[in-house]
Write a protein that holds these residues in place. Structure first.
Motif, PDB file in Angstrom:
ATOM      1  N   THR A 134       0.848  -1.225  -0.093  1.00 23.54           N
ATOM      2  CA  THR A 134       0.098   0.040   0.110  1.00 23.54           C
ATOM      3  C   THR A 134       0.782   1.421   0.026  1.00 23.54           C
ATOM      4  O   THR A 134       1.764   1.265   0.432  1.00 23.54           O
ATOM      5  N   PRO A 135       0.285   2.446  -0.611  1.00 20.23           N
ATOM      6  CA  PRO A 135      -0.779   2.226  -1.448  1.00 20.23           C
ATOM      7  C   PRO A 135      -0.843   1.712  -2.789  1.00 20.23           C
ATOM      8  O   PRO A 135       0.352   1.710  -3.466  1.00 20.23           O
ATOM      9  N   ALA A 136      -1.900   1.189  -3.163  1.00 20.14           N
ATOM     10  CA  ALA A 136      -1.773   0.544  -4.604  1.00 20.14           C
ATOM     11  C   ALA A 136      -3.282   1.191  -5.257  1.00 20.14           C
ATOM     12  O   ALA A 136      -4.337   1.125  -4.870  1.00 20.14           O
ATOM     13  N   VAL A 137      -2.975   1.273  -6.474  1.00 21.32           N
ATOM     14  CA  VAL A 137      -4.097   2.181  -7.390  1.00 21.32           C
ATOM     15  C   VAL A 137      -4.394   1.064  -8.577  1.00 21.32           C
ATOM     16  O   VAL A 137      -3.294   0.918  -9.359  1.00 21.32           O
ATOM     17  N   PHE A 138      -5.671   0.843  -8.745  1.00 20.64           N
ATOM     18  CA  PHE A 138      -5.914   0.022 -10.301  1.00 20.64           C
ATOM     19  C   PHE A 138      -6.962   0.865 -10.965  1.00 20.64           C
ATOM     20  O   PHE A 138      -7.918   1.280 -10.370  1.00 20.64           O
ATOM     21  N   ILE A 139      -6.838   0.640 -11.997  1.00 22.02           N
ATOM     22  CA  ILE A 139      -7.821   0.996 -13.085  1.00 22.02           C
ATOM     23  C   ILE A 139      -8.245  -0.288 -13.956  1.00 22.02           C
ATOM     24  O   ILE A 139      -7.282  -0.756 -14.720  1.00 22.02           O
ATOM     25  N   ASP A 140      -9.417  -0.751 -13.870  1.00 23.47           N
ATOM     26  CA  ASP A 140      -9.817  -1.564 -14.712  1.00 23.47           C
ATOM     27  C   ASP A 140      -8.747  -3.117 -14.255  1.00 23.47           C
ATOM     28  O   ASP A 140      -8.194  -3.674 -15.226  1.00 23.47           O
ATOM     29  N   ASP A 141      -8.574  -3.075 -12.990  1.00 25.37           N
ATOM     30  CA  ASP A 141      -7.625  -4.305 -12.617  1.00 25.37           C
ATOM     31  C   ASP A 141      -6.278  -4.061 -12.843  1.00 25.37           C
ATOM     32  O   ASP A 141      -5.200  -5.099 -13.026  1.00 25.37           O
ATOM     33  N   LYS A 142      -5.743  -3.090 -13.659  1.00 26.63           N
ATOM     34  CA  LYS A 142      -4.344  -2.598 -14.229  1.00 26.63           C
ATOM     35  C   LYS A 142      -3.813  -1.620 -13.262  1.00 26.63           C
ATOM     36  O   LYS A 142      -4.370  -0.651 -12.835  1.00 26.63           O
ATOM     37  N   LYS A 143      -2.898  -2.056 -12.593  1.00 21.14           N
ATOM     38  CA  LYS A 143      -2.024  -1.249 -11.431  1.00 21.14           C
ATOM     39  C   LYS A 143      -1.570   0.105 -12.284  1.00 21.14           C
ATOM     40  O   LYS A 143      -0.739   0.005 -13.376  1.00 21.14           O
ATOM     41  N   ILE A 144      -1.627   1.113 -11.503  1.00 19.87           N
ATOM     42  CA  ILE A 144      -1.296   2.398 -12.079  1.00 19.87           C
ATOM     43  C   ILE A 144       0.124   2.733 -11.115  1.00 19.87           C
ATOM     44  O   ILE A 144       0.242   2.622 -10.163  1.00 19.87           O
TER      45      ILE A 144
END
Length: 246
Positions: A223-233
């Motif tokens: 953490t922190p971890a950010v995803f959009i449509d299961d893709k890590k940003i």
């Protein structure tokens, strides 16, 4: 760590440590990410959209999903960000300090919604030994009100000026309720927090979110971890919020 079922093996990771949690077979990096580099280098890479503050628009709502995700945004938004964080995680605090206001503006503009997925792996690093879980419960109490701007301000406070240090004094439930009221929450929300009634539910949600994150990151949850449509940003790229909102 004080938990006898886990061990703490320090090694250099962005000037912080790696926590090996034997009971969950997960490595969680409590590190100041490279965004801290942007914060310190003094070339305009510091706080993004400084002065905007938390979400303003009363049309922004917040809801607590059945899986524990706290969803902040307007209706019919095309882009959803999944943000995993622990309330005691210093890197999560830095992410909020640097990018929180920019995220808030894009939520106000209806460009993105945020699904906050809160975890509690740092409970053993808090003085009370359950701060992260109680803070997750407090977030859920505030989210249940449905008021987006109030939740946004509470989240901002909890991860910035009111975030405790690992191993230092943390907030009891009354203090968490006071922070919620400072954000504009009502007496019913404060009662929900002080009663501690959501603690068991919040713990279950937080542990489930950590398992999901562990799966997404090949058994190396961080953490922190950010995803959009299961893709890590990659949050080390300073324009990641604006890129997400396109």
């Amino acid at each position: 760590m004080s938990n006898p079922t886990s061990k703490h093996t320090p090694r250099p990771v962005s000037s912080k440590t790696t926590y090996a949690l034997a009971g969950v077979a997960v490595v969680v990096v409590a590190a100041i990410v490279a965004a801290l580099y942007l914060w310190n280098r003094g070339d305009g890479g510091g706080v993004r959209n400084d002065g905007y503050g938390p979400v303003h628009d009363p049309a922004v709502t917040v809801a607590l999903d059945s899986d524990g995700a706290i969803v902040l945004g307007k209706s019919n938004v095309a882009k959803t960000i999944d943000l995993y964080e622990d309330p005691l995680c210093p890197a999560c605090g830095q992410l909020e300090k640097i990018y929180g206001q920019e995220i808030a503006q894009q939520v106000d503009l209806g460009k993105i919604e945020v699904r906050y997925r809160l975890v509690n792996f740092l409970d053993p690093k808090s003085k009370s030994k359950d701060y992260s879980t109680r803070a997750v419960a407090a977030n859920e109490c505030v989210a249940q009100s449905g008021n987006g701007p109030v939740y946004s301000k509470f989240h901002q406070l909890l991860f910035t000026t009111e975030q405790p240090s690992e191993g230092g004094a943390d907030h009891d439930n009354k203090s968490l309720a006071d922070i919620a009221k400072q954000a504009g929450a009502g007496d019913d929300v404060a009662k929900c927090i002080t009663s501690g009634d959501r603690a068991d539910t919040a713990r279950g949600h937080a542990e489930a979110a950590l398992k999901t994150l562990d799966t997404k990151l090949d058994n190396r949850a961080a953490t922190p971890a950010v995803f959009i449509d299961d893709k890590k940003i990659d949050v080390n790229k300073k324009n990641w919020v604006l890129d997400a909102a396109k």
